[in-house]
Every structure is written in C-alpha cells, then in structure tokens.
Design an enzyme around this catalytic site. Sequence first.
Site: not given
Ligand SMILES: Cc1ncc(COP(=O)(O)O)c(C=O)c1O
Length: 446
Positions: A259, A399, A156, A233, A236
């Site tokens: 999430k 993203c 992401h 990260d 998910q």
């Molecule tokens: C795999 C992953 N990493 C990071 C993020 C970023 O999360 P946030 O926008 O809540 O900071 C997301 C959000 O879509 C994501 O799916």
Amino acid sequence: MTAITHPSRAGTPDGDGSPVLTAAELAAVRADFPLLARTVRGDRPLVYLDTAATSQKPEVVLDALQDFYLQRNAAVHRGAHQLAEEATEAFEGARRDVAALVGADEGEIVWTTNATAGINTVAYAISNATAGRGGEAARRFVLREGDEIVVTESEHHANLVPWQELCARTGARLRWIGVDDDGRLRLDELATVVTDRTRVLAFTHASNVTGAVTDVPAFVARAREVGALTVLDACQSVPHMPVDLHALGVDFAVFSGHKMLGPTGVGALYGRRELLEAMPPVTTGGSMVEVVTMETTTYAPPPLRFEAGSQMVAQAVGMGAAARYLDELGMAAVAAHEAEMTRLLLDAVTSVPGVRLLGPADARDRLALVSFVVDGVHPHDAGQVLDDAGIAVRVGHHCAQPLHRRLGAQSSTRASAGVYTTAEEIAAFADGLARVRHFFGLEGAR
Ligand SMILES: Cc1ncc(COP(=O)(O)O)c(C=O)c1O
C-alpha cells in the site's frame, strides 16, 4: 544497489521546499510509475483510483527487486560469503529505511508478510503469554478473567477478527468504540468503553472506508490512563501522511509494503523495544533461535525472534526502496498533494445528485478516498460503468462489514487517490460518476 535520484525532489527531504507538488514535480512522479501510462478497455487512458487497495510501484522499487535477484541473491544472516553479506546488508538496510520513514528504531521493525500478519503476531503472542509462554518477562501480556480488548467499529477485518479470535481463545471480552453518522470515531466513548479492565486498545489510524483520520493522541492518552497496550493499524496512514510512531507513543503498529508503493508479500510490525523484548514468539523454527537442544530452545532477541524461517528478502528490499522514495518526495509534500485530491474527490461525490457519501464531507483529517452509494444502483454496477471509462475503483465492503452496516450500506464503491493522482483524473472520475444514474435510466443525471 540502485540509488534513488528522483529528478525533481532529490537532494533535500522536501525537494524545492514547497509543501505541494508542482505540476512539473507531479509529472516527474508519474513518469516514475510506468503502469500509469497504459491504456485499458481498448484505448482508454487508465485512471487508477484504487490506491487504498494497493498502490502502483515506482521504477526504483522494481529496480531494487531486480537488482537484488540479479546481483545479491543469497540467504541472509547465515553463510560467510560475500553475497550473503551483501544480501544481509540489503535486508537490514531496508529495515533501517522503513524504520526511518515512521520514526522508529531499526530494532523495533519486524518484517511480516503484511499488516494482517503483524496484528495476528501480537494477538497470538498475547495468547501464548496467557498460556504461560514467555515466563515472568511476558506477564504484561497475560490476560485474566474479566479482561477486555477494545477495538473500534471502523476497523478493517484485519484489526477485528484477530481480536475476536484472541477473545475466543482466552475468555477476554471484546468491546468497541462506535462511529458517528459521519463515520468519525466517537471520542466521547473512550471514557466509558476503555476502562481499567481494558488490556489492549486496537484502532485504525485512518479508515479505508470513510477516510476519517483518528485522533491518535486521544486514544493513546486514554490507554495510558488505564494501562492498556495500544495497537495502531497504520496501513492507510503510512503511505499518505507523515507518521512518527515514537511521537505518537503507540506500543505496536502495523503497515503493508504494497500500500506504500512497495511490493506485495511484505509488511512491518512496529513494537516498542521493551515490549518486543518481553513478548513470546509466535511462529517458531529456524532463524529465530539462540541455543537449541533436543529438549528446549532459547530465542534470539527481537526483531529476529519474530522472523522464523527464510524471509521475503527481495520484497523487504523493495519495501525499503519504497520508504526511501517516499522520504525523498517528503511526506509533507505527499500529504499536501493528497489533501488537494481529497477536496476534489469530495467535490465530485457531493455534487452529483443521488450519490451518498459514506464518511465525513469535510476535508479536515481525511484521506483522499471516497466511498459512496449511488441511489438505485448496485455498487458493482457503478464500478462497472466507471471501469468502462477506464476508471479503476474498488467495489464491495472493503473488508469492513460492521462499518458499512453502521453507515446503513451493505457495500459501496470507493475511489482512492495516491501521490501520483492528478486533478484531471479526478475530473474524469466526476464525469463518469455523473453518467452512472443516466446509464441505468434513473432520473436526475445527465
Ligand atoms: C485499514 C487497513 N487495515 C488493514 C489492512 C490489511 O492489509 P493487508 O491485507 O495488506 O494485510 C488494510 C488493507 O486493505 C487496510 O486498508
């Protein structure tokens, strides 16, 4: 504080002991999410398949937010009155609940506004250390000429752009592990891309595009061989599967409240205690200090060192309630239910002619989400046809532009499930998907 007493699974971590939610348990879970009962686009029942973007919230989370504001609202960590004590206890209790869900100690959980902020905190702490902040204790974080940061092609943007920026600020070089045609990370590249120049290995636990779950032990083992810090990260993974950060052995991890059934505006940065203790602060100001003179400041120990200014207390309390709710359902039960949804989603996408799946077609080590491209139909148009049927999916690049490019697509449509998703909802999605090409006058569909 509102207690969570889930009707079906309260009492033991795994409720009735079964790894899969029974129909009655799933119905009880859905009843906890009032929004799921609404209709959209006229009188169509909502089919919410956009949980990977943001999850819906159970009533216990909404109650916890409301209870905080109605009964306990006060500034935390200051003030000598009862409300301040209760607010502080709610805030710190939430930290304990979030820590417990992910196998961490409470002192290892830093509140952030979201996962993105957590990754930026680590990246900026590294550049501060490189600029000489943090002194001898922060040597571990100092980047030197020739150092490399390694990410993956699956990231992401939240776990890519902050590292690009860190490289631009420090002169370090960015490298990455590729993905294969199925969207799985190339484990064979760990040996060649991660070298003794690697100082940070930042990677996703599970892709928000392909659903592929990473072999974390393989990444951690390679990072340890070369002495690199690991940043996971876990955005998910934490909402969808059991995650034990101590057992995984990562150095840092991030995840977002919104999430994992919690509110927006709050997330968590996990850091191993000894690393948080050595890491220089990033955002400075009130609440994160010990002694301040007109010339200098000494900083509070972690996690408070990384929590400057007034915090998002109610949201943190809501995230704590979400963690308790998930814990009460049992993450093994959540994962088992979602494994079933994974199979159904894959069946739906692979059985419709002219639909190309981005990501692995087998359900092993895979989240309950499918990103796909319908031949001859723009992903936004596919999303619109589904929306007309009341089915909420995500469209765009999610993203993750480099990953889409690698998989030969500019963007895609994504359907993603959660603990409250039913087989009937996925059947409705399958039905809607089968109509997309027909709607645009393309052959091969009904
Ligand atoms: C795999 C992953 N990493 C990071 C993020 C970023 O999360 P946030 O926008 O809540 O900071 C997301 C959000 O879509 C994501 O799916």
